[in-house]
Design a protein around this motif. Structure first.
Motif, mmCIF file in Angstrom:
data_model
loop_
_atom_site.group_PDB
_atom_site.id
_atom_site.type_symbol
_atom_site.label_atom_id
_atom_site.label_comp_id
_atom_site.label_asym_id
_atom_site.label_seq_id
_atom_site.Cartn_x
_atom_site.Cartn_y
_atom_site.Cartn_z
ATOM 1 N N GLY A 1 -6.542 4.233 1.279
ATOM 2 C CA GLY A 1 -7.225 3.546 0.250
ATOM 3 C C GLY A 1 -8.589 3.947 0.020
ATOM 4 N N ILE B 1 0.861 -1.141 0.075
ATOM 5 C CA ILE B 1 0.143 0.016 -0.187
ATOM 6 C C ILE B 1 0.736 1.298 -0.094
ATOM 7 C CG2 ILE B 1 -1.783 1.348 1.325
ATOM 8 C CD1 ILE B 1 -2.528 -1.368 2.354
ATOM 9 N N HIS C 1 -4.777 2.704 -4.039
ATOM 10 C CA HIS C 1 -4.077 2.960 -2.840
ATOM 11 C C HIS C 1 -3.075 4.291 -3.177
ATOM 12 C CE1 HIS C 1 -5.767 -1.001 -1.608
ATOM 13 N NE2 HIS C 1 -5.942 -0.298 -0.479
ATOM 14 N N SER D 1 -0.073 7.066 -1.048
ATOM 15 C CA SER D 1 0.714 7.441 0.257
ATOM 16 C C SER D 1 1.159 8.823 -0.193
ATOM 17 C CB SER D 1 1.797 6.754 0.679
ATOM 18 O OG SER D 1 2.761 6.537 -0.252
#
Length: 221
Positions: free
Chosen positions: A53, A43, A58, A60
């Motif tokens: 998510g 992820i 997904h 970051s």
């Protein structure tokens, strides 16, 4: 939507605040910084928090996550529409992340985490450097940018506000206090932001974690 991370992380708090301001439903999944499990790296490839998510999607990095949330849910916008204000808002977010955050993190790390979570001695010299040398010019700059009333870009809380206040909250957990004689506008604005219902809610939820760290109930494994 799912947010992976712990709330006492400034960048996680920033994303949660954005979701709360927009009134969006989400699930927070507790993941500590430095988690390198295969599941989490799938992820967040660098193992950083927050990760995010939305169904099978997904991503970051808090700035990119908020950019996505803003694009998908433009109502209650966090970013000004005026091009110059929009650019300045993005700059304040960047400044908060690359300049303010590292200095505040030193105070939080050394005063809160080192003795209470990691059971290590606080580096008092490192704290003194952060408080007496690193942070003052940062707050001098932010004082010049802060408004007399309201938030950075008007009467509604937005991205610049949550980006700036989140690392300051962590420094305050480390007993840092903004000198309201030297930086009166910043001191007043931080109080206004923390009094916003979204931050009242988030900080109430964080209190158990902070108290657990300080009491020694939560320690590094």
């Amino acid at each position: 939507m799912k947010v992976y991370g712990v709330t006492i992380s400034p960048n996680v708090r920033k994303v949660l605040a954005a979701l709360e301001i927009k009134g969006l439903e989400y699930e927070q999944i507790s993941v500590l910084p430095g988690t390198k499990t295969p599941e989490f790296l799938a992820i967040s490839p660098r193992g950083f928090i927050p990760a995010f998510g939305d169904g099978d999607f997904h991503i970051s990095d808090s700035s990119i996550i908020i950019e996505y949330i803003e694009a998908m849910h433009p109502e209650t916008s966090l970013i000004p529409s005026n091009p110059q204000d929009r650019a300045k808002c993005r700059w304040l977010e960047e400044y908060a992340g690359s300049v303010l955050f590292p200095a505040c993190a030193v105070v939080f790390q050394e005063v809160v985490l080192q003795p209470n979570f990691y059971k290590q001695k606080t580096d008092e010299a490192r704290v003194a450097t952060a408080l007496n040398e690193t942070l003052p010019p940062i707050f001098d700059y932010l004082e010049d940018q802060a408004p007399e009333n309201g938030f950075f870009f008007g009467e509604n809380i937005g991205l610049a506000d949550i980006s700036v206040v989140s690392p300051i909250i962590n420094a305050e957990f480390g007993k840092f206090h903004i000198d309201d004689a030297r930086w009166p506008k910043m001191a007043a604005m931080v109080k206004r932001i923390k009094a916003h219902p979204v931050f009242v809610k988030l900080l109430m939820e964080e209190e158990k974690t902070i108290m657990g760290i300080i009491s020694g109930e939560l320690v590094a494994s």
